[in-house]
Design an enzyme around this catalytic site. Sequence first.
Site, PDB file in Angstrom:
ATOM      1  N   ASP A   1      23.728 -65.622  72.720  1.00 17.83           N
ATOM      2  CA  ASP A   1      23.099 -66.084  74.295  1.00 17.83           C
ATOM      3  C   ASP A   1      22.456 -64.419  74.500  1.00 17.83           C
ATOM      4  OD1 ASP A   1      22.466 -68.876  73.130  1.00 17.83           O
ATOM      5  OD2 ASP A   1      23.848 -69.733  74.162  1.00 17.83           O
TER       6      ASP A   1
ATOM      7  N   ASP B   1      20.208 -75.782  66.369  1.00 17.14           N
ATOM      8  CA  ASP B   1      21.519 -75.556  67.329  1.00 17.14           C
ATOM      9  C   ASP B   1      22.585 -76.306  66.502  1.00 17.14           C
ATOM     10  OD1 ASP B   1      22.405 -73.331  68.982  1.00 17.14           O
ATOM     11  OD2 ASP B   1      21.306 -74.514  70.437  1.00 17.14           O
TER      12      ASP B   1
HETATM   13  C1  GLA Z   1      22.335 -72.525  73.204  1.00 14.90           C
HETATM   14  C2  GLA Z   1      21.392 -71.863  72.422  1.00 14.90           C
HETATM   15  C3  GLA Z   1      20.179 -71.212  73.454  1.00 14.90           C
HETATM   16  C4  GLA Z   1      19.928 -72.581  73.830  1.00 14.90           C
HETATM   17  C5  GLA Z   1      20.917 -73.796  74.309  1.00 14.90           C
HETATM   18  C6  GLA Z   1      20.023 -74.870  74.475  1.00 14.90           C
HETATM   19  O1  GLA Z   1      23.178 -72.400  74.003  1.00 14.90           O
HETATM   20  O2  GLA Z   1      21.859 -71.023  72.244  1.00 14.90           O
HETATM   21  O3  GLA Z   1      19.880 -70.691  73.410  1.00 14.90           O
HETATM   22  O4  GLA Z   1      18.826 -73.174  72.898  1.00 14.90           O
HETATM   23  O5  GLA Z   1      22.000 -73.872  73.673  1.00 14.90           O
HETATM   24  O6  GLA Z   1      20.989 -76.117  75.052  1.00 14.90           O
END
Ligand code: GLA
Length: 808
Positions: A550, A480
């Site tokens: 997301d 990430d």
């Molecule tokens: C980001 C990612 C999510 C998740 C969060 C965790 O927002 O896109 O899928 O992994 O971080 O903090």
Amino acid sequence: MILIKDNKFVLNTLNTTYAFDILETGHLEHLYYGARIDFSEDLFEFEVIKIKREFPPGNTISYDEEHFSYAFEDTSFEISSTGKGDVRSPFVSIIHADGSRTSDFVYKSHALKKGSPKRKTLPGSYDENNNSETLVITLKDRSYNVEADLYYVVYEDKDVITRFVDLRNTGEDEIKVERLLSLQLDMNDSDYEAVFFKGAWAREMQSYRTRIADGMHVSKSTVGTSSSRANPFFMIARENTDENMGECFAFNLIYSGNHMEITDANSFGKVRILSGINDEGFLFTLKKDEVFEAPEAVMCYSDKGFNLLSRRMHEFVRKNIVRGEWRDKERPVLLNSWEAAYFKFDEGKLVKLAKKAADTGVELFVMDDGWFGERNDDTTSLGDWTVNEKKIPHGLNGLCKKINKLGLKFGLWVEPEMVNVKSRLYEAHPDWCLANPETPHSEGRHQRILDLTKKEVREYLIESLSAVFSSADIEYVKWDMNRVFSDVFSIGLAAGDSGEISHRYVLGLYEIMGELTKRFPKILFEGCASGGNRFDLGILCYFPQIWASDNTDPICRSEIQEGLSYGYPLNTIGAHVSASPNHQTLRKTPMKTRAAVAGFGCFGYELNLCDSSKEEIDEIKKEIALYKIYRETLQFGTFYRGGKGPAKSLAPESASVLSNASGAGNIKEWTCVSKDKSNAVGMSLKKLALPNSQNTIYRPQGLKNDAKYLFINKELEYDIRDFGDLVNMIAPIHLKQNSFLLDMIAKKVKLPSEKEKYTASGKLLCTAGVRTCQDYAGTGYNENVRYAQDFSAKVFIMEEIPDIEKNE
Ligand code: GLA
């Protein structure tokens, strides 16, 4: 195939041709890119397509007295610079040691090479079969000691040409590069529309289609990553081009940092297309003999609409960008803990969740954020890559073994590029992040970006992550990156070099990704950046798939995934079924719809299965079983979009997915056909139900004309509560809405869906389409009526029926 004759160059792929020549002045003149033309060997036809010059137009600048008719403002070039009369946006801009910004690149030499060359600092396309051919043209500035190597890599069978440039300082003095792009395409007419893919967090890849004959359009990222604001993939198309008709071009950049795409229409009806590193805040010093590598750009053409363009891009990305063990492997169905538990978990909770997942047919369990340091929310611990033993008392290995025992692979989340101020790493190395200690720092998710331009930071990350990845049988990693760049400053870097930081960061990132993917070739890596904030070909050179967004609401996802599908194949797109109401939109949608949309991607779940009802678990089991049967088709087959292609541009607020409910955008129609065309999966998604519109046609695409197929729908069961108090029209006793009795009955009594079952040739199915069962429209309901309410999706399966006579 590349043809060269007397300063004339032709780059042929199976179905496209790209042509340019060298002008009398020594500059490279672009002549043609489009459908394949079979030029004769001596390329005498160039006389036909060359611009005729007698006198320069109006008040334009002539190149020099000797070439008075050469007005660069109205010439199509392979690369352009500033200062010699070309007033359009340039490809390259250099500040020379004497302060001049004039550059004038002319032909010096050329060479032909087999295969596709490897870059020193950047990832690029590759060709394992060495079928590609590369043309390198070396240009030299007429007045200054600077050279440029212009590369054209021809992927003949893919109908793709890639381009890049290396700029070399051959003089004694330093030069400053203000701009060096990757692709320039000067089109001979500007009667095109651009389709850019813009957006924001949770709203990635929204298409914007706009006329480009009127001046300049720029799509760009300045946030440090390729960004959800503007994907580097874009297209240009004729006004009437739709999914299966008309001319269009696609462009992409193999780069993960700030980029820009420009269409610049001039006063003479031509348009210049540019793409490369964004020059805002960019200034790169090249000392004697130093070379700057610009990222590789990808170009592709189709004369049969966007579907063909996408198919060409998909094949290229699948075979010439994505690499490693997972390139051709089916991706496992996963369950991710993020939307199931967020930070609130411990080993016990995870194992329970994994057990449920195993029961449903999930193959990989992913522990998302919250497993390391003291991390119980997003304010601490990034940078401290050691397990939190309060939550995971038996360590990663202990947990992994428990997960493996359930028959699941184990994977985890990391965010290597970041550090929280509240962390051991920050305490030890406050100077390791991109920040100016002398000025106040802006905040983003309470975290700072590590300074990947520093060798010691890169080494720390490689070693600390290697320790994590080898501490258990980790088979998947979600990588990430959750922060937009701000306060870009590198402690220790000379003040004059600050314009290099953003690019050097990307180079540092590639070095780390390259080393870790080399050390851990078996791990399936999935890129992620606040969802789809870094979905690009640079990342795909290391990681075979990327989390698209997301936002897991299937209605929004249908737009995001369809946007991505223009440039990226389905097996690069991470797509999960999540809870309803959805956590990003609070929209309630049926599980069937969530599964249908996520099925057109690397399929997974991201919800708390421990809270799911038995009915839901049964449904999930069926969804997963069906996905596994058609996984190869969905991940590696050929994808087709129905409809007319990206609609004309709307302002972001009116581009809401529901605003065009009564228009063509109300239905999403997708089909994936297996490589051998023996089966296909289709989906028809309805955003909003339209009253009194009963007839729907689903048109599959890509089937074999002369083969016979059995066409069926995925049968569903409907909840009687969805019919409101209409249920009393058929119920023997009166059922009150929201009553305990209705709930009880609803658990036991389901309404079966309509059944579609037809046998027909591929030609009939694809040409006439299938008139599916009548939709519910307020005038009656029986078992042959489609219950097609808001947010409903119908899935169709097509299986070839073997021709017994033929086989005998
Ligand atoms: C980001 C990612 C999510 C998740 C969060 C965790 O927002 O896109 O899928 O992994 O971080 O903090």
